[in-house]
Design an enzyme around this catalytic site. Sequence first.
Site, mmCIF file in Angstrom:
data_model
loop_
_atom_site.group_PDB
_atom_site.id
_atom_site.type_symbol
_atom_site.label_atom_id
_atom_site.label_comp_id
_atom_site.label_asym_id
_atom_site.label_seq_id
_atom_site.Cartn_x
_atom_site.Cartn_y
_atom_site.Cartn_z
ATOM 1 C CB CYS A 135 -0.930 -0.010 1.213
ATOM 2 S SG CYS A 135 -1.965 1.468 1.297
ATOM 3 C CB CYS A 138 -0.790 2.507 4.021
ATOM 4 S SG CYS A 138 -2.207 1.833 3.188
ATOM 5 C CG ASP A 139 3.006 1.205 4.564
ATOM 6 O OD1 ASP A 139 2.497 1.710 5.580
ATOM 7 O OD2 ASP A 139 2.849 0.011 4.241
#
Length: 315
Positions: A135, A138-139
């Site tokens: 992701c 997200c990261d």
Amino acid sequence: MAILDCAIIGGGPAGLTAGLYTTRGGLENVTMYEKGMPGGQITLSSEIENYPGVTGEITGMDLMIPWPEQCQKFGLKHEMVEVSRVTKEGDIFKIHRADGVVDEAYSVIMGTGSRPRRAGFAGEDEFFGRGVSTCATCDGFFYKAKEVAVIGGGDTALEEAIYLSKICSKVYLIHRRDTFRSAPNTVKRIKSIENIELVLNSTPDEVYGDNMGVTGLRVKNKSGELREIAVPGVFTFVGNDVNNQTLIQEDGTFLCEMNNQGQVVVGLSMQTNVAGLYATGDMRLEAPKQVVSAAGDGAVAALQVISFVDELLNS
Ligand code: FAD
Ligand code: NAP
């Protein structure tokens, strides 16, 4: 609890739209089961630019935020719980919830979508969540101004590589062939971005690191030559597997017909070979895997369910 007119399993674009159409179409007792926040996997996307009527740079999360409120306006109920299994006894479906409760329904619309696949190289599982990710939204921020590697050659890998190229100093895009499985425009775009290096005809051999996380990735090209790429982050986008576990019965068989890729076999009306059971979105055979088509499937199934329940209860 009274028997539900319809149980909707999954709250992605398919399930939410099915909820909107069933309730707005007159069914009074409809529950959508979603184990997390409604919205589905598109909420992980950094950008969506092919949902009709929605222009400008928006994230998948931005797109999905208004959906639950609109869909619940007409009476759709939402249970935030995982469904472990769906079975059928006579005309009644049993919804086996992970909290041990069993609800009942006259019809079921499945919309459990799909999940990211693991690429299968050494170190992938060991470093998952410690430098290996599926992701970028997200990261990606953890790697601001650092170099990262992206594995894959489909739409997701290319689009997420473009997103990462805006945050990171350099992106190595590692793909096992020399042509991509992606929209021509996206391929054109990726080739024009200076801080994306294409590492083609190459597969990841091993991701390695220390107790702080990933320090590098070794890739192997088609001639067997190895190359070390020193990166703290590796993003894998190598496709998806269908979430079909909910349809597995106690004896290991599926409740309805599936194809050899684990996708639910449906007709044009999203009807499975079990009366009252419909499958929509990414989990059904030949799914285009788009938000717009998942939403369309949800609407088609809902319209069928309204007639199905009416006939079942009034014939
Ligand atoms: P999903 O969105 O997968 O939703 C399924 C839902 O079911 C999930 O919320 C899950 O939590 C829930 N669920 C699963 N099992 C259970 C259970 N047992 N009990 C309860 N709840 C359960 N499409 C586009 O059109 N344009 C794009 O630009 C685009 N970009 C993408 C970028 C990324 C990174 C990804 C991953 C996908 C992208 N897609 C894009 C594809 C799109 O997201 C999917 O086609 C779409 O979300 C499918 O919708 P769905 O409702 O079938 O399933
Ligand atoms: P995908 O289209 O299945 O592509 C997966 C990629 O990973 C392929 O390039 C594949 O290589 C590669 N791959 C698979 N297994 C691998 C392994 N073990 N090691 C290394 N590489 C591996 O998956 P996706 O990109 O996630 O897309 C899924 C669906 O969602 C598609 O239908 C896509 O069109 C859709 N989607 C659409 C959009 C959009 O419309 N903008 C955005 C994202 C996703 P090969 O090419 O050699 O097979």
